[in-house]
Write a protein that holds these residues in place. Structure first.
Motif, PDB file in Angstrom:
ATOM      1  N   ALA A  39      67.688 -12.746  34.835  1.00 61.44           N
ATOM      2  CA  ALA A  39      67.370 -11.553  35.617  1.00 61.44           C
ATOM      3  C   ALA A  39      65.983 -11.015  35.305  1.00 61.44           C
ATOM      4  N   GLY A  40      65.376 -11.523  34.243  1.00 60.87           N
ATOM      5  CA  GLY A  40      64.042 -11.060  33.875  1.00 60.87           C
ATOM      6  C   GLY A  40      64.030  -9.635  33.361  1.00 60.87           C
ATOM      7  N   SER A  41      65.070  -9.261  32.634  1.00 59.77           N
ATOM      8  CA  SER A  41      65.203  -7.871  32.189  1.00 59.77           C
ATOM      9  C   SER A  41      64.538  -7.601  30.847  1.00 59.77           C
ATOM     10  N   GLY A  42      63.605  -8.421  30.461  1.00 59.49           N
ATOM     11  CA  GLY A  42      62.902  -8.190  29.203  1.00 59.49           C
ATOM     12  C   GLY A  42      63.441  -9.069  28.094  1.00 59.49           C
ATOM     13  N   TRP A  43      62.959  -8.832  26.912  1.00 53.68           N
ATOM     14  CA  TRP A  43      63.308  -9.680  25.781  1.00 53.68           C
ATOM     15  C   TRP A  43      64.202  -8.994  24.759  1.00 53.68           C
ATOM     16  N   MET A  44      64.309  -7.678  24.793  1.00 57.50           N
ATOM     17  CA  MET A  44      65.022  -6.952  23.738  1.00 57.50           C
ATOM     18  C   MET A  44      66.531  -7.246  23.736  1.00 57.50           C
ATOM     19  N   VAL A  45      67.181  -7.147  24.870  1.00 57.66           N
ATOM     20  CA  VAL A  45      68.630  -7.373  24.937  1.00 57.66           C
ATOM     21  C   VAL A  45      68.974  -8.834  24.624  1.00 57.66           C
ATOM     22  N   PRO A  46      68.289  -9.816  25.241  1.00 58.07           N
ATOM     23  CA  PRO A  46      68.620 -11.203  24.882  1.00 58.07           C
ATOM     24  C   PRO A  46      68.374 -11.518  23.404  1.00 58.07           C
ATOM     25  N   SER A  47      67.314 -10.961  22.846  1.00 56.39           N
ATOM     26  CA  SER A  47      67.026 -11.198  21.421  1.00 56.39           C
ATOM     27  C   SER A  47      68.098 -10.579  20.540  1.00 56.39           C
ATOM     28  N   THR A  48      68.549  -9.383  20.887  1.00 55.26           N
ATOM     29  CA  THR A  48      69.591  -8.709  20.115  1.00 55.26           C
ATOM     30  C   THR A  48      70.906  -9.475  20.202  1.00 55.26           C
ATOM     31  N   LEU A  49      71.258  -9.913  21.398  1.00 60.28           N
ATOM     32  CA  LEU A  49      72.492 -10.688  21.562  1.00 60.28           C
ATOM     33  C   LEU A  49      72.432 -12.002  20.787  1.00 60.28           C
ATOM     34  N   THR A  50      71.292 -12.659  20.804  1.00 56.66           N
ATOM     35  CA  THR A  50      71.146 -13.917  20.079  1.00 56.66           C
ATOM     36  C   THR A  50      71.252 -13.695  18.574  1.00 56.66           C
ATOM     37  N   ALA A  51      70.581 -12.670  18.072  1.00 56.60           N
ATOM     38  CA  ALA A  51      70.654 -12.367  16.638  1.00 56.60           C
ATOM     39  C   ALA A  51      72.085 -12.011  16.234  1.00 56.60           C
ATOM     40  N   ALA A  52      72.766 -11.236  17.069  1.00 58.67           N
ATOM     41  CA  ALA A  52      74.153 -10.854  16.759  1.00 58.67           C
ATOM     42  C   ALA A  52      75.063 -12.077  16.734  1.00 58.67           C
ATOM     43  N   ARG A  53      74.858 -13.000  17.660  1.00 58.82           N
ATOM     44  CA  ARG A  53      75.672 -14.216  17.681  1.00 58.82           C
ATOM     45  C   ARG A  53      75.449 -15.051  16.426  1.00 58.82           C
ATOM     46  N   ILE A  54      74.190 -15.238  16.048  1.00 49.65           N
ATOM     47  CA  ILE A  54      73.879 -16.059  14.880  1.00 49.65           C
ATOM     48  C   ILE A  54      74.409 -15.410  13.604  1.00 49.65           C
ATOM     49  N   ILE A  55      74.180 -14.118  13.461  1.00 48.01           N
ATOM     50  CA  ILE A  55      74.668 -13.408  12.272  1.00 48.01           C
ATOM     51  C   ILE A  55      76.193 -13.432  12.225  1.00 48.01           C
ATOM     52  N   GLY A  56      76.824 -13.225  13.366  1.00 45.72           N
ATOM     53  CA  GLY A  56      78.289 -13.202  13.409  1.00 45.72           C
ATOM     54  C   GLY A  56      78.912 -14.527  13.033  1.00 45.72           C
ATOM     55  N   VAL A  57      78.428 -15.611  13.612  1.00 47.75           N
ATOM     56  CA  VAL A  57      79.032 -16.919  13.323  1.00 47.75           C
ATOM     57  C   VAL A  57      78.721 -17.342  11.890  1.00 47.75           C
ATOM     58  N   THR A  58      77.538 -17.011  11.399  1.00 43.97           N
ATOM     59  CA  THR A  58      77.197 -17.325  10.012  1.00 43.97           C
ATOM     60  C   THR A  58      78.111 -16.581   9.045  1.00 43.97           C
ATOM     61  N   THR A  59      78.344 -15.308   9.318  1.00 43.68           N
ATOM     62  CA  THR A  59      79.219 -14.501   8.464  1.00 43.68           C
ATOM     63  C   THR A  59      80.650 -15.031   8.486  1.00 43.68           C
ATOM     64  N   LEU A  60      81.152 -15.319   9.676  1.00 41.63           N
ATOM     65  CA  LEU A  60      82.517 -15.839   9.788  1.00 41.63           C
ATOM     66  C   LEU A  60      82.672 -17.142   9.017  1.00 41.63           C
ATOM     67  N   LEU A  61      81.764 -18.076   9.233  1.00 37.89           N
ATOM     68  CA  LEU A  61      81.881 -19.367   8.561  1.00 37.89           C
ATOM     69  C   LEU A  61      81.655 -19.250   7.055  1.00 37.89           C
ATOM     70  N   PHE A  62      80.810 -18.319   6.629  1.00 36.92           N
ATOM     71  CA  PHE A  62      80.601 -18.093   5.199  1.00 36.92           C
ATOM     72  C   PHE A  62      81.897 -17.644   4.526  1.00 36.92           C
ATOM     73  N   PHE A  63      82.554 -16.653   5.124  1.00 39.27           N
ATOM     74  CA  PHE A  63      83.786 -16.152   4.520  1.00 39.27           C
ATOM     75  C   PHE A  63      84.912 -17.184   4.576  1.00 39.27           C
TER      76      PHE A  63
END
Length: 93
Positions: A39-63
């Motif tokens: 949609a071309g809505s900028g970079w902030m929301v996609p970057s935040t969603l990507t960071a949240a996904r990476i942090i979330g899956v890393t945390t889950l697999l770590f535990f």
């Protein structure tokens, strides 16, 4: 013998279910990321969603790794099943 099997199978099933549920959320967030980029809505929301996904899956697999090999493997299998479901949904829809 059956009590030992239950003591292994129950945590593995719970880990697989948690991996599956997290995987559904993970791939929904990925789909939202792609929609925002398309949609071309900028970079902030996609970057935040990507960071949240990476942090979330890393945390889950770590535990899960701290709990042992069986929960880690079961969680990963749950994630793979969610991935297959997300891909099938994308192909069909």
């Amino acid at each position: 013998m059956t009590l030992e099997l239950v003591s292994i199978a129950l945590p593995a099933a719970a880990a697989a279910l948690s991996g599956f549920v997290f995987g559904l959320a993970y791939f929904a967030a990925m789909r939202a990321t792609v929609a925002h980029i398309a949609a071309g809505s900028g970079w902030m929301v996609p970057s935040t969603l990507t960071a949240a996904r990476i942090i979330g899956v890393t945390t889950l697999l770590f535990f899960m790794a701290r709990m042992g090999a069986m929960p880690l493997l079961a969680t990963f299998i749950g994630l793979l099943i969610a991935r297959q479901l997300a891909l099938r949904h994308q192909r069909d829809g």
